[in-house]
Design an enzyme around this catalytic site. Structure first.
Site, PDB file in Angstrom:
ATOM      1  N   HIS A 136      36.852  36.719  35.140  1.00  0.00           N
ATOM      2  CA  HIS A 136      36.273  35.600  35.879  1.00  0.00           C
ATOM      3  C   HIS A 136      34.754  35.514  35.717  1.00  0.00           C
ATOM      4  CE1 HIS A 136      35.665  38.689  39.144  1.00  0.00           C
ATOM      5  NE2 HIS A 136      34.572  37.981  39.342  1.00  0.00           N
ATOM      6  N   ASP A 180      42.573  40.249  35.110  1.00  0.00           N
ATOM      7  CA  ASP A 180      41.186  39.808  35.304  1.00  0.00           C
ATOM      8  C   ASP A 180      40.210  40.705  34.562  1.00  0.00           C
ATOM      9  OD1 ASP A 180      39.120  38.202  36.164  1.00  0.00           O
ATOM     10  OD2 ASP A 180      38.873  39.239  38.074  1.00  0.00           O
ATOM     11  N   SER A 203      30.686  42.270  40.022  1.00  0.00           N
ATOM     12  CA  SER A 203      31.963  42.133  39.320  1.00  0.00           C
ATOM     13  C   SER A 203      31.844  42.603  37.878  1.00  0.00           C
ATOM     14  CB  SER A 203      32.429  40.674  39.347  1.00  0.00           C
ATOM     15  OG  SER A 203      32.807  40.297  40.639  1.00  0.00           O
ATOM     16  N   GLY A 217      61.625  37.296  31.589  1.00  0.00           N
ATOM     17  CA  GLY A 217      61.848  35.861  31.695  1.00  0.00           C
ATOM     18  C   GLY A 217      62.334  35.438  33.062  1.00  0.00           C
ATOM     19  N   ILE A 218      61.995  36.221  34.081  1.00  0.00           N
ATOM     20  CA  ILE A 218      62.384  35.876  35.448  1.00  0.00           C
ATOM     21  C   ILE A 218      61.190  36.119  36.363  1.00  0.00           C
ATOM     22  CG2 ILE A 218      64.823  36.442  35.120  1.00  0.00           C
ATOM     23  CD1 ILE A 218      64.268  39.141  36.501  1.00  0.00           C
TER      24      ILE A 218
END
Length: 405
Positions: A135, A165, A238, A305-306
């Protein structure tokens, strides 16, 4: 006369004998009396003087963390990211009925504006690989890195991973000071930690605290296992380093929690500005992401895939006759994915992965990601209270996959 003299001599002799006997007895008792007096005197002295306790060696700690800072701080850099954005001016329509129909209307031409982002980073290699938060540099057109020796270097993005991130930058440099990484990366609640970064752009700053908790899940990204600390972390920290008392990296500072009183619009989790409670990505996760991005330009993860959630979050969907404390419930099956191909359905409860108990959603998510695309995994669970088992072949997780946490 003679008899009187004899009686006098006899008295003197008896007195002398008694004196000699007394003298002999005193000579025998004198040493013990002296020692006794000395003991009483010493006891009085001890009772009247204050007691001084000496701390045991295991409770002694460093009186300064200067050595740890001098070891870690040179490898922490400041990052300045700039990007151009298009800004449109709007005018709010006063009439509420018209405003509901048309909203705001453009009040002037659009114009370009440069936005600035401030953050920190950690140098992992002498040839210029720098790890920071995604970010901090997301969407940036220009990234400048200020090194500890005062040099400013242009940076390019090698790769970014929105799921954790994290992002890896590269600068053209050599012989850079690098961060020392904790051997195991283990941290315990109560460990002393130091946060190093560039808060608010004031310059490199060190704050101290302890590890307040581990394994925090904040639902900010798909893969989370945050270290919580009370070391002050603010805007600009950060991507900076969280190090232990030896100056070894244990985490990458990432998010903070701000308590802004009763107004809910100003509180909550933030990624840029807060105080009091901070969160860092464990170094084990950060190092794994760094290595994959350097090797492949991206992070390769296995994918079922769930989508799934903790049982506690979907308690209403669990049959009352099956009070489960562990496992996850399937909330979505992506068409054409591995789960869809073996017939997994929404509402299925998954209890085991390759024979091992599934603890919760983060546990399954991390194990799923660690599996190589193309590998086969066995899932055991319940469907409407009936046990079932499937074997599916994992795909590579798409870069744009959205995880609903």
């Amino acid at each position: 006369m003679r008899r009187a003299t004899i009686r006098t001599l006899s008295f003197i002799l008896r007195f002398s004998a008694l004196g000699l006997a007394l003298a002999f007895l005193v000579s025998l008792l004198a040493p013990s009396i002296v020692e006794r007096l000395r003991g009483e005197r010493a006891s009085i002295a001890v009772q009247s003087s204050p007691r001084v306790s000496t701390p045991s060696s295991h409770s002694e700690g460093p009186v300064s963390y200067a050595d740890a800072v001098s070891r870690a701080a040179p490898a922490v850099v400041s990052i300045y990211a700039n990007k151009m954005t298009t800004v449109r001016q709007y005018r709010i329509i006063p009439d509420p009925v018209t405003r509901r129909l048309f909203g705001a209307i453009a009040a002037g031409p659009a114009y370009r504006k440069q936005e600035h982002s401030l953050g920190s980073g950690v140098v992992f290699s002498a040839d210029g690989y720098v790890l920071t938060n995604n970010h901090v540099i997301s969407g940036a057109d220009d990234i400048q890195i200020l090194l500890s020796d005062g040099r400013v270097s242009q940076a390019r993005v090698i790769g970014a991973d929105a799921d954790t991130d994290l992002a890896v930058l590269k600068i053209d440099a050599s012989d850079l000071p690098t961060i020392a990484v904790a051997d195991r990366g283990d941290v315990n609640v109560g460990d002393v930690v130091l946060a190093i970064g560039n808060p608010f752009g004031v310059g490199k700053t060190v704050t101290m605290g302890i590890v307040s908790a581990t394994g925090r899940q904040l639902r900010l990204s798909a893969y989370e296992d945050f270290i919580q600390t009370d070391a002050a972390i603010n805007f600009g920290n950060s991507g900076g380093a969280l190090v232990n008392a030896l100056g070894e990296l244990v985490g990458i500072n990432t998010a903070v929690y701000r308590n802004a009183g009763s107004d809910p619009r100003n509180g909550g989790l933030q990624k840029n500005n807060a105080e009091g409670i901070g969160f860092a990505i464990p170094v084990s996760t950060a190092k794994a992401v760094l290595d994959q991005i350097i090797s492949h330009g991206m992070v390769i993860r296995g994918w079922f895939g769930i989508e799934y959630a903790d049982m506690s979050a979907i308690s209403a969907a669990t049959p009352s006759t099956t009070p489960l404390q562990r496992g996850v419930i399937v909330t979505e099956v992506l068409p054409g994915g591995p789960g869809d191909s073996v017939g997994l359905r929404r509402g299925d409860i998954l209890l085991k992965l390759d024979g091992e108990d599934i603890i919760d959603q983060p546990d399954l998510r991390s194990h799923e990601a660690a599996l190589a695309p193309g590998s086969v995994a066995k899932l055991d669970g319940l469907r409407n209270g009936v046990p079932f088992s499937v074997e599916l072949t994992l795909m590579q997780r798409p870069q744009n996959a959205v995880t609903r946490t």
